[in-house]
Design a protein around this motif. Structure first.
Motif, short mmCIF file in Angstrom:
data_model
loop_
_atom_site.label_atom_id
_atom_site.label_comp_id
_atom_site.label_asym_id
_atom_site.label_seq_id
_atom_site.Cartn_x
_atom_site.Cartn_y
_atom_site.Cartn_z
N ILE A 136 -10.90 13.37 8.51
CA ILE A 136 -10.90 12.48 9.68
C ILE A 136 -9.79 12.91 10.63
O ILE A 136 -8.65 13.08 10.22
N GLN A 137 -10.12 13.06 11.92
CA GLN A 137 -9.11 13.49 12.88
C GLN A 137 -8.17 12.37 13.32
O GLN A 137 -7.03 12.64 13.68
N GLU A 138 -8.65 11.13 13.31
CA GLU A 138 -7.79 10.02 13.76
C GLU A 138 -8.15 8.72 13.05
O GLU A 138 -9.30 8.26 13.12
N PRO A 139 -7.18 8.10 12.37
CA PRO A 139 -7.40 6.77 11.81
C PRO A 139 -7.26 5.71 12.90
O PRO A 139 -6.44 5.85 13.81
N ILE A 140 -8.05 4.66 12.78
CA ILE A 140 -8.07 3.59 13.78
C ILE A 140 -7.53 2.31 13.14
O ILE A 140 -7.99 1.88 12.09
N PHE A 141 -6.54 1.72 13.82
CA PHE A 141 -5.91 0.50 13.32
C PHE A 141 -6.57 -0.74 13.90
O PHE A 141 -6.78 -0.85 15.11
N LEU A 142 -6.86 -1.70 13.04
CA LEU A 142 -7.13 -3.06 13.47
C LEU A 142 -5.81 -3.81 13.47
O LEU A 142 -4.86 -3.42 12.79
N ASN A 143 -5.73 -4.90 14.23
CA ASN A 143 -4.52 -5.72 14.16
C ASN A 143 -4.66 -6.78 13.08
O ASN A 143 -5.63 -6.79 12.31
N THR A 144 -3.71 -7.68 12.99
CA THR A 144 -3.72 -8.67 11.90
C THR A 144 -4.87 -9.67 12.05
O THR A 144 -5.19 -10.39 11.10
N LYS A 145 -5.50 -9.71 13.23
CA LYS A 145 -6.64 -10.60 13.45
C LYS A 145 -7.97 -9.89 13.21
O LYS A 145 -9.03 -10.50 13.37
N GLY A 146 -7.91 -8.61 12.86
CA GLY A 146 -9.13 -7.85 12.64
C GLY A 146 -9.73 -7.27 13.91
O GLY A 146 -10.88 -6.80 13.92
N GLU A 147 -8.97 -7.27 15.00
CA GLU A 147 -9.42 -6.71 16.27
C GLU A 147 -9.04 -5.23 16.37
O GLU A 147 -7.99 -4.83 15.86
N ILE A 148 -9.85 -4.42 17.03
CA ILE A 148 -9.52 -3.01 17.23
C ILE A 148 -8.30 -2.92 18.15
O ILE A 148 -8.27 -3.52 19.23
N ALA A 149 -7.29 -2.17 17.71
CA ALA A 149 -6.04 -2.08 18.47
C ALA A 149 -5.84 -0.69 19.06
O ALA A 149 -5.88 -0.51 20.28
N GLU A 150 -5.62 0.31 18.20
CA GLU A 150 -5.33 1.67 18.67
C GLU A 150 -5.51 2.65 17.53
O GLU A 150 -5.66 2.26 16.36
N GLY A 151 -5.47 3.94 17.86
CA GLY A 151 -5.42 4.97 16.84
C GLY A 151 -3.99 5.19 16.39
O GLY A 151 -3.04 4.67 16.99
N ALA A 152 -3.82 5.97 15.33
CA ALA A 152 -2.47 6.23 14.83
C ALA A 152 -1.60 6.89 15.90
O ALA A 152 -0.41 6.60 16.00
N THR A 153 -2.20 7.75 16.71
CA THR A 153 -1.44 8.42 17.78
C THR A 153 -2.14 8.34 19.12
O THR A 153 -1.81 9.10 20.04
N THR A 154 -3.09 7.43 19.25
CA THR A 154 -3.92 7.39 20.46
C THR A 154 -4.22 5.97 20.92
O THR A 154 -4.13 5.02 20.15
N ASN A 155 -4.61 5.87 22.18
CA ASN A 155 -5.24 4.66 22.69
C ASN A 155 -6.75 4.85 22.65
O ASN A 155 -7.26 5.97 22.64
#
Length: 245
Positions: A136-155
């Motif tokens: 995988i080239q980029e992991p994607i973070f959800l926030n504590t509410k389960g909403e899509i926030a950002e990538g590890a190094t990206t918007n």
């Protein structure tokens, strides 16, 4: 000479990674502005003239005058470090698009550190390395509410019917330099996006200073039907940067 300080011991420092092509540093003023915002947050001060002198001296080096390179500025209580390396993203990356997936780590939208580029960067690095092991080239973070926030190094951005949509800053993310460029150039619709919503979009793309604009072919098990608009946006940004070199 490096001096151990609270940047080393506790991560109380800030950094910027800057794309350089043929000796020209892209969006340098914007990087300085974000760096000093982070330093103010950390209650650190730095002599800008000294910093600028170090940066200009590095940019003038022969190896920085040709090709695509990266300049990194790291500032802590007692240190100003300027390092360089090659920018290794290739044309093929943009043609194929990135494969992404959701990380099990959550982005903390309540932490002020989330909104500054500081040396507290462990989650991003560890998750990026773990994702690479999985192809995988980029992991994607959800926030504590389960909403899509950002990538590890990206918007993160999505497209539907040519409309660019992005999570609002309040979802928890570093406000990126290319994100700022997009907001100043195009109309960006902001909305909270949940993982279940991604199938509604035609495209997804990622941004950061080194990638520029990177099309995404896949997020988790979902394959996006198109990357065409993302590729056009990417080329337009690249051409505008090339014209400055």
């Amino acid at each position: 000479m490096f001096i151990p300080d609270e940047g080393y011991y506790f991560g109380l420092g800030a950094f910027e990674t800057i794309s350089v092509e043929n000796g020209t540093a892209h969006f340098l003023h914007q990087h300085y502005k974000r760096l000093f915002s982070a330093l103010k947050f950390l209650n650190l001060s730095v002599d800008f003239s000294k910093l600028e002198e170090k940066v200009n001296s590095t940019l003038a080096q022969k190896e920085m005058q040709e090709g695509r390179n990266v300049l990194k500025i790291t500032v802590s209580e007692k240190n100003i470090l300027i390092t360089t390396r090659k920018n290794n993203y290739q044309k093929e990356d943009y043609e194929k698009g990135f494969s992404t997936d959701f990380s099990s780590v959550r982005r903390n939208e309540t932490s002020p550190f989330t909104y500054h580029k500081t040396l507290n960067y462990g989650d991003c690095i560890i998750e990026k390395r773990h994702a690479k092991e999985l192809g995988i080239q980029e992991p994607i973070f959800l926030n504590t509410k389960g909403e899509i926030a950002e990538g590890a190094t990206t918007n993160i951005f999505f497209i539907k019917n040519d409309q660019i949509t992005a999570p609002p800053l309040s979802c928890g993310m570093l406000p990126g330099i290319i994100r700022e460029y997009l907001y100043s150039t195009y109309f960006i619709k902001e909305e909270v996006i949940l993982p279940k919503d991604i199938e509604e979009f035609d495209e997804m793309f990622l941004t950061n200073s080194l990638l520029g604009i990177m099309p995404v072919c896949k997020l988790g098990t979902h394959t996006f039907p198109s990357m065409s608009t993302s590729k056009k946006l990417s080329k337009k940004l690249y051409d505008s940067q090339r014209s400055l070199c």
